[in-house]
Design a protein around this motif. Structure first.
Motif, PDB file in Angstrom:
ATOM      1  N   ILE A 172       0.836  -1.217   0.000  1.00  0.00           N
ATOM      2  CA  ILE A 172       0.000   0.000   0.000  1.00  0.00           C
ATOM      3  C   ILE A 172       0.864   1.258   0.000  1.00  0.00           C
ATOM      4  O   ILE A 172       0.728   2.113   0.872  1.00  0.00           O
ATOM      5  N   HIS A 173       1.766   1.401  -0.926  1.00  0.00           N
ATOM      6  CA  HIS A 173       2.618   2.592  -1.088  1.00  0.00           C
ATOM      7  C   HIS A 173       3.594   2.819   0.071  1.00  0.00           C
ATOM      8  O   HIS A 173       4.218   3.876   0.136  1.00  0.00           O
ATOM      9  N   ASP A 213      -2.507   0.541 -11.061  1.00  0.00           N
ATOM     10  CA  ASP A 213      -2.156   1.555 -10.063  1.00  0.00           C
ATOM     11  C   ASP A 213      -3.291   1.816  -9.090  1.00  0.00           C
ATOM     12  O   ASP A 213      -3.063   2.212  -7.947  1.00  0.00           O
ATOM     13  N   PRO A 216      -3.090  -1.055  -4.812  1.00  0.00           N
ATOM     14  CA  PRO A 216      -3.199  -0.582  -3.426  1.00  0.00           C
ATOM     15  C   PRO A 216      -4.568  -0.849  -2.820  1.00  0.00           C
ATOM     16  O   PRO A 216      -4.662  -1.132  -1.612  1.00  0.00           O
ATOM     17  N   GLU A 247      -4.525  -4.374  -1.743  1.00  0.00           N
ATOM     18  CA  GLU A 247      -3.595  -4.541  -0.616  1.00  0.00           C
ATOM     19  C   GLU A 247      -4.218  -4.038   0.680  1.00  0.00           C
ATOM     20  O   GLU A 247      -4.024  -4.632   1.743  1.00  0.00           O
ATOM     21  N   ALA A 248      -4.983  -2.955   0.574  1.00  0.00           N
ATOM     22  CA  ALA A 248      -5.642  -2.415   1.772  1.00  0.00           C
ATOM     23  C   ALA A 248      -6.665  -3.413   2.306  1.00  0.00           C
ATOM     24  O   ALA A 248      -6.761  -3.636   3.514  1.00  0.00           O
TER      25      ALA A 248
END
Lengths: 298, 470
Positions: free
Chosen positions: A244-245, B439, B443, B446-447
Motif C-alpha cells: 500500500i505505497h 495503479d 493498493p 492490498e488495503a
C-alpha cells in the motif's frame, strides 16, 4: 589605456589554455547532467509518453502533482527513510569510529567493518529479504526456536524501517571509516591534557572529540543524506514500493510513473520537485559546513 | 502495389549482401540504387503477380522473458535457420521486469527486438501507440488459417477492437492447485474434487482448514487451534493479484458467476459486484482464521519455495510454474496437482491466458520477422516446444503432445487441461490503460487483504477505474 587591452588578451589566452583541461569534464557534464537536466525541466511541462512527440501543457503536471496524494506520500516515506537511515547510521558510525580510535589500531578489524560496503546493494537486499522472511527466514526461525513470537519485517508499518536498517548495515562501516579518518587528525596532546585534568571517557568525547570532529561530521552528512534521498535499489528488489505505497519513495515513484505508466512528462515534474528539494538541503548543509570550521582554529 | 515495390527493394537487397557493402557512405549510394531498382522492378512485379512470399533474409532479433523456455526456442531458431538459411534469428532472454523496460526502450530507439514475446496485459498499449505491426496483410498473402489452427478462443485474444490481428497464438496457460501430497496424505484430505462457495467455503475451505497445522500439532479445524503460531498454512497467498487475480482469486470469483467486464476491451468494470466482493471477503477470512498467511506475512520469499519447504500445503497457480515446482521434489515435498474447486455456478473456472509474438513497427526487416513469427505459430516449432514439456502450445495437436511429454515425466497435468475439455475457461481481461488500472487496484486490494479496508471500499476503486475511460 593599454592596460585593459592587455588584461583582456591575457584572459582570452588563459581561457584557450584552460579549455583542453576542462574539456573532458565539460563534455561529461553536458551530456550526462546539463542537457538531460534542461530537457527534463522542459518535459515536466509536457504530456509525453515517449512514443509520440511531447505536447506542451503548461503547469498541468505541477497542479496534478500538488493534488496527488501519492506524491505527498512519497515525500513522507522518503523522509521516514532518510531520518531512520541517517539517524541510526551516523550515531552508530560515530560510536564504532571512537571505539576504533581509542581501543584498536588493527587493520583487520577496519577491514571487517568495511566488508558489508563491498557487497552489491542488490545482493545485500536479496540476502536480507531471505533472512527476514516470515516463514522461511533465519531470523524468524531463531525467534521461533526460543518461543518468541515471529516478527513481520515487511508489513506496511515495518517495511520502511526494515529497509532503512538493511542499508544502515551496509553503509555504517564506510561512514565509520570516514569519521575515523577525521578522528586521526585530532592532535593527541589535547587528549593528554584532558587526561591530566582528570576528564573521564564520556567527558573527553563530549568536550574534545565531538567539537573537533564537527567539519568531518558535516561532510559525512552531506554525502550520506543526499545518497539516502535517492534510495532505489534495495526497494526495487524487495517490496517494489508496496505494501500500500508504504515504501514508495521518490525514486521508486518516478521510475513507476515513467516506465510503468509511460507518463514521462509527469515523472519529469516529480524529478524536478526532488531536484529542488535536494538543492535546498545541500545548500543548507554546505552553509552549515563552511560556518563550522574546526574548533581547533579558534 | 505496395507489395510489389517491396519485392524490388528486397531483391536489390540480396544483391547488396553479395557485394558485401557495409559502410555507411556506400549505403547512401546503394539506397538510391535500390529506389531506382524498385521503380524499375515495378512492372516486373506486376506481371509476376504471384502470392508466394518474397525472399526474406538477414538477421533478426527475438526477445523472450522465460528462461525455462529458452532451450526450446533456441531449437526452433536453429530449425528455422536450417529451413531458411538466409535468415538468422538472435534470441535474447531477459527477466520479466527488465524485459518490458527493454521492449519499451527498443520502441523509442528503433533498435529494439524485431520480434518479441508479448503479453495480453501490455499489447493493447502497444497497439494504441503504433508500436507493433498488424499481421493481416501477411496472413492473407500466405493463407495462414488463424481461425482454425489454434485452441478455440486464443486467436481472438490477439485481435484489436477494429478487427486487426496482431499475433499468432503460441501457447496458453490455465490455473490449478499445486499441493504437497506428503501433507495431504498425512491429513487424509482428498484433493480430487473440491467444491467452494463464498458463504462457508465448502469442501475447499474444509480441506484448507484441515491442512493447516499450528506449532502444537493442532489442525485448523480442531478445538484449541492457535492461529497466532501456525507451522504449516493450508493455502498460500501470493500477493493480492491486483485487478486480475489471475492465480489468486479469479478462478473463485468466476466460479461464483462474476466477470471483470463485459468482454475484451470493454470498459464497464464490475469490481463493485457483490459476487466479486463476497469472494474477496471470503478469501481474506482465510488469513483472519490463520489458514493462510496475512498480507504482511506473505511478503518475502515466493510461494513455490514456501511450498517446497513444507511451510504451506497448497497454492493456486498457473501451468507455467509446473516445471519449476515439480523440479523441487524432495523428501519433504511430493508435488501434485488438483483442479480448482467447483463453484456456485456448478462449474470450475480458470483464467485463460495466451502468449503470442509481436513484430515491432520499427523493425528494419519486417518480412524476415514475419517469416519467423509464422514459424513460431506453426506446428513445426510448437511440437518442439511441446517436447520440452514446459508450457502448453496453442495448436491442439501440440497441446496433446505437451500433455503426453509431461505425463512421461511423471507429471499429471490433467488439472490444467480439464478446463479446455470442459470449456470452463474465461479470457484474461484485455484492456486499454492496464497499468493505470493496476495503479488503482493494487493498493486497493492490498488495503483489503491487510485488513485496513472493508471489501466495500472496492466499489470506490471501481469508480476510479471507470473514470479512466471518461
Amino acid at each position: 589605456m593599454a592596460n585593459p587591452v592587455v588584461a583582456k588578451r591575457k584572459r582570452k589566452s588563459d581561457f584557450l589554455t584552460a579549455l583542453p583541461f576542462m574539456g573532458p569534464a565539460l563534455i561529461g557534464l553536458s551530456v550526462f547532467v546539463l542537457i538531460p537536466g534542461i530537457r527534463g525541466i522542459y518535459l515536466s511541462f509536457t504530456e509525453y509518453n515517449i512514443f509520440r512527440a511531447p505536447k506542451f501543457i503548461g503547469l498541468d503536471n505541477y497542479t496534478r502533482m500538488i493534488a496527488d496524494p501519492v506524491f505527498w506520500n512519497a515525500l513522507w516515506v522518503t523522509l521516514e527513510y532518510v531520518i531512520i537511515n541517517i539517524g541510526i547510521q551516523t550515531v552508530l558510525a560515530l560510536f564504532i569510529a571512537v571505539l576504533m580510535q581509542r581501543y584498536t589500531r588493527s587493520t583487520v578489524i577496519r577491514g571487517i567493518i568495511l566488508l558489508p560496503y563491498l557487497f552489491s546493494n542488490v545482493i545485500v537486499a536479496l540476502v536480507w529479504y531471505w533472512l527476514t522472511d516470515y516463514n522461511l527466514g533465519l531470523i524468524n526461525s531463531v525467534l521461533d526456536f526460543f518461543s518468541i513470537d515471529k516478527f513481520t519485517f515487511f508489513s506496511d508499518v515495518t517495511a520502511m524501517p526494515t529497509i532503512a536498517l538493511i542499508n544502515v548495515w551496509r553503509h555504517v562501516g564506510y561512514t565509520a571509516l570516514l569519521i575515523f579518518a577525521g578522528l586521526q587528525a585530532i592532535p593527541k596532546d589535547v587528549y593528554d591534557a584532558a587526561a591530566v585534568d582528570g576528564a573521564g571517557e564520556w567527558r573527553t568525547f563530549r568536550s574534545i572529540t565531538l567539537p573537533l570532529l564537527r567539519p568531518v561530521l558535516a561532510f559525512v552528512m552531506v554525502i550520506t543524506v543526499t545518497g539516502s534521498f535517492q534510495i532505489f535499489d534495495t526497494i526495487a528488489v524487495t517490496t517494489k514500493g508496496g505494501p500500500i505505497h508504504a515504501t514508495e519513495t521518490f525514486s521508486i515513484l518516478i521510475s513507476k510513473t515513467a516506465w510503468g505508466n509511460n507518463e514521462f512528462g509527469y515523472a519529469s515534474a516529480i524529478s524536478v520537485a526532488l531536484m529542488v528539494m535536494l538543492s535546498i538541503i545541500a545548500f543548507a548543509q554546505t552553509k552549515l559546513l563552511s560556518a563550522n570550521q574546526s574548533d581547533m582554529d579558534r | 502495389m505496395h507489395n510489389f515495390t517491396a519485392v524490388g527493394v528486397r531483391e536489390a537487397g540480396s544483391w547488396l549482401e553479395t557485394e558485401n557493402i557495409k559502410q555507411r557512405k556506400k549505403m547512401k549510394v546503394f539506397k538510391r540504387a535500390v529506389a531506382i531498382a524498385a521503380v524499375l522492378a515495378l512492372p516486373l512485379g506486376l506481371s509476376a503477380c504471384a502470392p508466394a512470399a518474397p525472399a526474406a533474409e538477414g538477421t533478426i532479433s527475438y526477445g523472450l522473458w522465460d528462461s525455462n523456455q529458452l532451450p526450446a526456442y533456441k531449437q526452433c531458431a536453429a530449425d528455422f535457420h536450417k529451413a531458411n538459411p538466409k535468415i538468422t534469428v538472435n534470441i535474447e532472454q531477459v527477466g520479466w521486469d527488465d524485459y518490458w523496460k527493454k521492449v519499451n526502450a527498443g520502441f523509442v530507439s528503433g533498435d529494439g527486438y524485431d520480434v518479441f514475446t508479448s503479453h495480453l496485459a501490455f499489447y493493447p498499449e502497444f497497439v494504441n501507440n503504433g508500436n507493433i505491426l498488424a499481421l493481416d496483410d501477411y496472413i492473407k498473402r500466405d493463407n495462414v488459417d488463424v481461425a482454425n489452427t489454434y485452441q478455440p478462443g486464443l486467436a481472438s485474444l490477439w485481435t484489436s477492437p477494429d478487427g486487426k490481428q496482431y499475433g499468432l497464438p503460441k501457447d496458453f496457460d490455465t490455473i490449478a492447485l499445486f499441493y504437497n501430497k506428503k501433507l495431504t496424505d498425512a491429513a487424509g484430505v482428498d484433493m480430487s474434487n473440491l467444491d467452494w462457495n463464498p458463504t462457508d467455503g465448502g469442501t475447499y475451505e474444509k480441506a484448507i482448514a484441515h491442512l493447516t497445522v499450528d506449532k502444537n500439532g493442532k489442525r485448523g479445524d480442531e478445538a484449541g487451534f492457535d492461529k497466532a503460531h501456525v507451522k504449516t498454512y493450508g493455502i498460500w497467498m501470493e500477493g493480492t493479484g491486483g485487478g486480475d487475480g489471475q492465480t489468486q482469486w479469479s478462478f473463485l470469483a468466476a466460479a461464483n458467476g462474476w466477470k471483470v467486464n463485459d468482454g475484451p476491451w470493454d470498459t464497464n468494470y464490475h469490481y463493485d459486484d457483490p459476487k466479486f466482493q463476497e469472494t474477496i471477503k471470503w478469501w481474506h477470512s482465510l488469513s483472519e482464521k490463520g489458514y493462510m498467511p496475512t498480507f504482511a506475512q506473505q511478503n518475502g520469499v515466493g510461494w513455490s519455495d514456501q511450498l517446497a519447504a513444507g511451510k504451506v500445503a497448497m497454492a493456486s497457480n498457473g501451468s507455467w510454474m509446473t516445471g519449476s515446482v515439480f523440479g523441487a521434489k524432495s523428501d519433504k515435498f511430493e508435488p501434485a496437482l488438483a483442479p480448482t474447486p467447483v463453484g456456485p455456478t456448478g462449474k470450475r473456472a480458470s483464467m485463460y491466458n495466451g502468449l503470442a509474438d509481436n513484430i515491432s513497427a520499427s523493425s528494419k526487416n519486417p518480412e524476415a520477422a514475419w517469416q519467423w513469427v509464422k514459424y513460431l505459430g506453426s506446428a513445426a516449432c510448437q511440437d518442439v516446444v511441446a517436447a520440452a514439456a514446459v508450457v502448453f502450445p496453442a495448436i491442439p495437436e501440440a497441446t496433446d503432445k505437451a500433455v503426453a511429454a509431461m505425463q512421461a515425466k511423471g507429471v499429471d497435468v490433467s488439472a490444467f487441461s480439464v478446463h479446455i475439455t470442459d470449456k470452463t475457461t474465461f479470457l484474461f481481461p484485455i484492456a486499454d490503460k492496464k497499468s493505470k488500472i493496476n495503479d488503482i487496484m493494487n493498493p486497493a486490494m492490498e488495503a483489503v487483504m491487510s485488513g485496513k479496508a472493508d471489501v466495500s471500499s472496492l466499489t470506490a476503486a471501481n469508480d476510479a477505474v471507470k473514470a479512466l475511460f471518461k
